[in-house]
Design an enzyme around this catalytic site. Structure first.
Site, PDB file in Angstrom:
ATOM      1  N   GLY A  10     -82.552 -21.396  19.881  1.00 11.44           N
ATOM      2  CA  GLY A  10     -83.529 -20.909  20.878  1.00 11.44           C
ATOM      3  C   GLY A  10     -83.189 -21.465  22.248  1.00 11.44           C
ATOM      4  O   GLY A  10     -82.869 -22.645  22.380  1.00 11.44           O
ATOM      5  N   ARG A  19     -74.075 -26.655  34.021  1.00  8.61           N
ATOM      6  CA  ARG A  19     -73.529 -26.944  35.359  1.00  8.61           C
ATOM      7  C   ARG A  19     -73.025 -28.384  35.429  1.00  8.61           C
ATOM      8  O   ARG A  19     -71.936 -28.657  35.947  1.00  8.61           O
ATOM      9  CB  ARG A  19     -74.650 -26.710  36.388  1.00  8.61           C
ATOM     10  CG  ARG A  19     -74.325 -27.122  37.810  1.00  8.61           C
ATOM     11  CD  ARG A  19     -75.538 -26.827  38.680  1.00  8.61           C
ATOM     12  NE  ARG A  19     -75.342 -27.222  40.063  1.00  8.61           N
ATOM     13  CZ  ARG A  19     -75.665 -28.413  40.528  1.00  8.61           C
ATOM     14  NH1 ARG A  19     -76.156 -29.343  39.721  1.00  8.61           N
ATOM     15  NH2 ARG A  19     -75.487 -28.683  41.815  1.00  8.61           N
ATOM     16  N   ALA A  20     -73.826 -29.297  34.883  1.00 10.94           N
ATOM     17  CA  ALA A  20     -73.441 -30.715  34.932  1.00 10.94           C
ATOM     18  C   ALA A  20     -72.182 -30.967  34.111  1.00 10.94           C
ATOM     19  O   ALA A  20     -71.300 -31.719  34.540  1.00 10.94           O
ATOM     20  CB  ALA A  20     -74.598 -31.574  34.422  1.00 10.94           C
ATOM     21  N   ARG A  46     -78.537 -17.425  17.025  1.00 13.18           N
ATOM     22  CA  ARG A  46     -78.636 -18.195  15.780  1.00 13.18           C
ATOM     23  C   ARG A  46     -77.577 -17.585  14.869  1.00 13.18           C
ATOM     24  O   ARG A  46     -77.567 -16.375  14.659  1.00 13.18           O
ATOM     25  CB  ARG A  46     -80.037 -18.069  15.186  1.00 13.18           C
ATOM     26  CG  ARG A  46     -81.126 -18.551  16.168  1.00 13.18           C
ATOM     27  CD  ARG A  46     -82.437 -18.776  15.473  1.00 13.18           C
ATOM     28  NE  ARG A  46     -83.528 -18.949  16.422  1.00 13.18           N
ATOM     29  CZ  ARG A  46     -83.925 -20.144  16.892  1.00 13.18           C
ATOM     30  NH1 ARG A  46     -83.331 -21.242  16.504  1.00 13.18           N
ATOM     31  NH2 ARG A  46     -84.936 -20.216  17.741  1.00 13.18           N
ATOM     32  N   ASP A  58     -82.532 -28.786  16.864  1.00 15.22           N
ATOM     33  CA  ASP A  58     -82.226 -29.406  15.576  1.00 15.22           C
ATOM     34  C   ASP A  58     -81.078 -28.710  14.806  1.00 15.22           C
ATOM     35  O   ASP A  58     -80.083 -29.348  14.447  1.00 15.22           O
ATOM     36  CB  ASP A  58     -83.515 -29.420  14.737  1.00 15.22           C
ATOM     37  CG  ASP A  58     -83.334 -30.147  13.431  1.00 15.22           C
ATOM     38  OD1 ASP A  58     -83.128 -31.370  13.479  1.00 15.22           O
ATOM     39  OD2 ASP A  58     -83.372 -29.495  12.383  1.00 15.22           O
ATOM     40  N   ASP A  62     -89.384 -27.381  21.887  1.00 14.04           N
ATOM     41  CA  ASP A  62     -90.240 -27.992  20.857  1.00 14.04           C
ATOM     42  C   ASP A  62     -90.359 -29.515  20.976  1.00 14.04           C
ATOM     43  O   ASP A  62     -91.319 -30.095  20.456  1.00 14.04           O
ATOM     44  CB  ASP A  62     -89.712 -27.653  19.459  1.00 14.04           C
ATOM     45  CG  ASP A  62     -89.773 -26.163  19.166  1.00 14.04           C
ATOM     46  OD1 ASP A  62     -90.514 -25.461  19.869  1.00 14.04           O
ATOM     47  OD2 ASP A  62     -89.080 -25.716  18.248  1.00 14.04           O
ATOM     48  N   ASP A  93     -88.890 -31.774  19.349  1.00 21.27           N
ATOM     49  CA  ASP A  93     -89.114 -32.251  17.972  1.00 21.27           C
ATOM     50  C   ASP A  93     -87.952 -33.090  17.443  1.00 21.27           C
ATOM     51  O   ASP A  93     -87.790 -33.225  16.238  1.00 21.27           O
ATOM     52  CB  ASP A  93     -89.369 -31.051  17.042  1.00 21.27           C
ATOM     53  CG  ASP A  93     -88.224 -30.041  17.058  1.00 21.27           C
ATOM     54  OD1 ASP A  93     -87.327 -30.158  17.914  1.00 21.27           O
ATOM     55  OD2 ASP A  93     -88.227 -29.130  16.214  1.00 21.27           O
ATOM     56  N   ARG A 118     -92.524 -24.386  16.195  1.00 19.41           N
ATOM     57  CA  ARG A 118     -91.957 -24.337  14.845  1.00 19.41           C
ATOM     58  C   ARG A 118     -92.795 -25.192  13.911  1.00 19.41           C
ATOM     59  O   ARG A 118     -93.958 -24.905  13.706  1.00 19.41           O
ATOM     60  CB  ARG A 118     -90.501 -24.794  14.902  1.00 19.41           C
ATOM     61  CG  ARG A 118     -89.647 -24.085  13.901  1.00 19.41           C
ATOM     62  CD  ARG A 118     -88.169 -24.335  14.088  1.00 19.41           C
ATOM     63  NE  ARG A 118     -87.855 -25.473  14.928  1.00 19.41           N
ATOM     64  CZ  ARG A 118     -86.633 -25.851  15.206  1.00 19.41           C
ATOM     65  NH1 ARG A 118     -85.635 -25.164  14.737  1.00 19.41           N
ATOM     66  NH2 ARG A 118     -86.405 -26.885  15.964  1.00 19.41           N
ATOM     67  N   ARG A 162    -124.474 -29.052  25.727  1.00 16.77           N
ATOM     68  CA  ARG A 162    -124.566 -29.707  27.038  1.00 16.77           C
ATOM     69  C   ARG A 162    -124.206 -28.741  28.176  1.00 16.77           C
ATOM     70  O   ARG A 162    -123.855 -29.138  29.277  1.00 16.77           O
ATOM     71  CB  ARG A 162    -123.752 -30.995  27.075  1.00 16.77           C
ATOM     72  CG  ARG A 162    -122.270 -30.838  27.076  1.00 16.77           C
ATOM     73  CD  ARG A 162    -121.609 -32.213  27.256  1.00 16.77           C
ATOM     74  NE  ARG A 162    -120.179 -32.136  27.072  1.00 16.77           N
ATOM     75  CZ  ARG A 162    -119.338 -31.779  28.025  1.00 16.77           C
ATOM     76  NH1 ARG A 162    -119.772 -31.435  29.218  1.00 16.77           N
ATOM     77  NH2 ARG A 162    -118.046 -31.752  27.786  1.00 16.77           N
TER      78      ARG A 162
HETATM   79  O1  F6P Z   1     -86.971 -22.780  20.497  1.00 14.87           O
HETATM   80  C1  F6P Z   1     -87.783 -23.212  19.455  1.00 14.87           C
HETATM   81  C2  F6P Z   1     -88.708 -22.127  19.083  1.00 14.87           C
HETATM   82  O2  F6P Z   1     -89.257 -21.702  20.271  1.00 14.87           O
HETATM   83  C3  F6P Z   1     -89.810 -22.412  18.103  1.00 14.87           C
HETATM   84  O3  F6P Z   1     -90.938 -23.030  18.628  1.00 14.87           O
HETATM   85  C4  F6P Z   1     -90.100 -21.028  17.538  1.00 14.87           C
HETATM   86  O4  F6P Z   1     -90.697 -21.070  16.299  1.00 14.87           O
HETATM   87  C5  F6P Z   1     -88.740 -20.456  17.474  1.00 14.87           C
HETATM   88  O5  F6P Z   1     -88.002 -21.058  18.513  1.00 14.87           O
HETATM   89  C6  F6P Z   1     -88.672 -18.951  17.535  1.00 14.87           C
HETATM   90  O6  F6P Z   1     -87.480 -18.517  18.101  1.00 14.87           O
HETATM   91  P1  F6P Z   1     -86.664 -17.228  17.737  1.00 14.87           P
HETATM   92  O7  F6P Z   1     -87.632 -16.137  17.470  1.00 14.87           O
HETATM   93  O8  F6P Z   1     -85.831 -16.989  18.948  1.00 14.87           O
HETATM   94  O9  F6P Z   1     -85.829 -17.535  16.535  1.00 14.87           O
END
Ligand code: F6P
Length: 319
Positions: A11, A21-22, A72, A103, A127, A129, A171, A211
């Site tokens: 993602g 760039r760096a 992916r 990840d 994320d 994560d 995720r 309230r």
């Molecule tokens: O980049 C991480 C993330 O945004 C997650 O939070 C989400 O579940 C997932 O990617 C969905 O991404 P895609 O639909 O591009 O596989």
């Protein structure tokens, strides 16, 4: 070290361009040739490679997305795909590869590294994560994008005296919901790491209503439960009007914040420095505002610890 390659995978996240760039400019500054691989591991399998120069990365520090595109790639996980990758690395004579992503991407970097390819990973995912770093590239931008949306949703929620459930990405992680919930003043934060209590959500909503509160926000992490069901249950139990907003891919785009641009620039430069020093199989990260590096295998062994303290704070502040 003569030829360095760089790719983005998984993602996308705002700030990936600043990292590319760096990497490119630090390589050129150190008299190294640098190659961009298109579409992540896909490009590495199919030899979709282009040499980059100083101007290939001009005018991108402020742009979301990734100049190198991303994907992916299931083929990379097969033995055949993986071997094709090794072949391409050999053909192009890459002496080091810098791999930018979350990840799954960094696990791919570990596999390459285990096969003897000099790799350095840069953590980039909205994320946040990953356990070895306080921050991943893109998290801060995504948070600010969410907060902008929360502010707008709050206006209309108040006018109509409603409850708004805002579903955010993450995720299997509740990090985005936690930070956005705290910063956005949400009444309740629902994350996968903490047990979900419908009754305590209802109690909060009633306390607020009693309230004289005109609106309530529930920050819901994707994957915890069903926003529609939650909305229906609240309407049934409390007779309050509920609306749902799923922020979705809006969270992954946009110009990176200053924080993400600086983080990405520091990570990119550090990754090249590590390769120059002959330090392979590493990931870069940030701890207490210091750029660190760690063995890629150790870095991915555990899950990120959920910040209970912040979760409790959000509860206290939303009474
Ligand atoms: O980049 C991480 C993330 O945004 C997650 O939070 C989400 O579940 C997932 O990617 C969905 O991404 P895609 O639909 O591009 O596989």
């Amino acid at each position: 070290m003569k030829n360095i390659a760089v790719l983005t995978s998984g993602g996308d996240s705002p700030g990936m361009n600043a990292a590319i760039r760096a990497v490119v400019r630090t390589c050129i500054y150190n008299n190294l040739r640098v190659f961009g691989i298109n579409k992540g591991f896909n490009g590495l399998i199919h030899g979709d490679v282009m040499e980059m120069d100083v101007s290939s990365v001009a005018d991108i520090i402020q742009r979301g997305g990734t100049l190198l595109r991303t994907a992916r790639c299931e083929e990379f996980e097969t033995e055949e795909g993986f071997n094709k990758t090794l072949n391409i690395i050999n053909i192009f004579n890459f002496d080091g590869i810098i791999i930018i992503g979350g990840d799954g991407t960094l696990r791919g970097a570990k596999d390459l590294s285990d096969s003897g390819i000099p790799c350095v990973g840069i953590p980039a995912t909205i994320d946040n994560d990953l356990p070895f770093t306080d921050y991943t590239i893109g998290f801060d931008t995504a948070l600010n994008t969410i907060l902008d949306a929360v502010n707008k949703i709050r206006d209309t929620t108040t006018s109509h005296e409603r409850v708004s459930i805002i579903e955010v990405m993450g995720r299997k992680s509740g990090n985005i919901a936690l930070y956005a919930g705290l910063a956005g003043g949400a009444e309740s934060i629902v994350v996968p790491e903490m047990e979900f209590s419908f009754d305590s959500i209802c109690k909060k909503l009633l306390q607020g209503k009693n309230r004289g509160k005109l609106h309530s926000i529930i920050m819901l992490a994707e994957g915890v439960g069903n926003a529609i069901e939650l909305a229906e249950d609240i309407e049934k139990k409390l007779g309050m009007e509920v609306r749902i907003t799923i922020l979705g891919y809006l969270q992954r785009g946009g110009a990176p914040t200053a924080f993400d641009r600086i983080l990405a620039s520091r990570y990119g430069a550090k990754a090249v420095e590590l390769l120059i020093q002959g330090k392979h199989g590493r990931v870069v990260g940030i701890k207490d505002n210091k750029i660190i590096d760690e063995d890629i295998g150790d870095a991915l062994k555990t899950d990120k610890k959920f910040n209970n303290e912040m979760y409790e704070l959000a509860k206290v502040l939303s009474i």
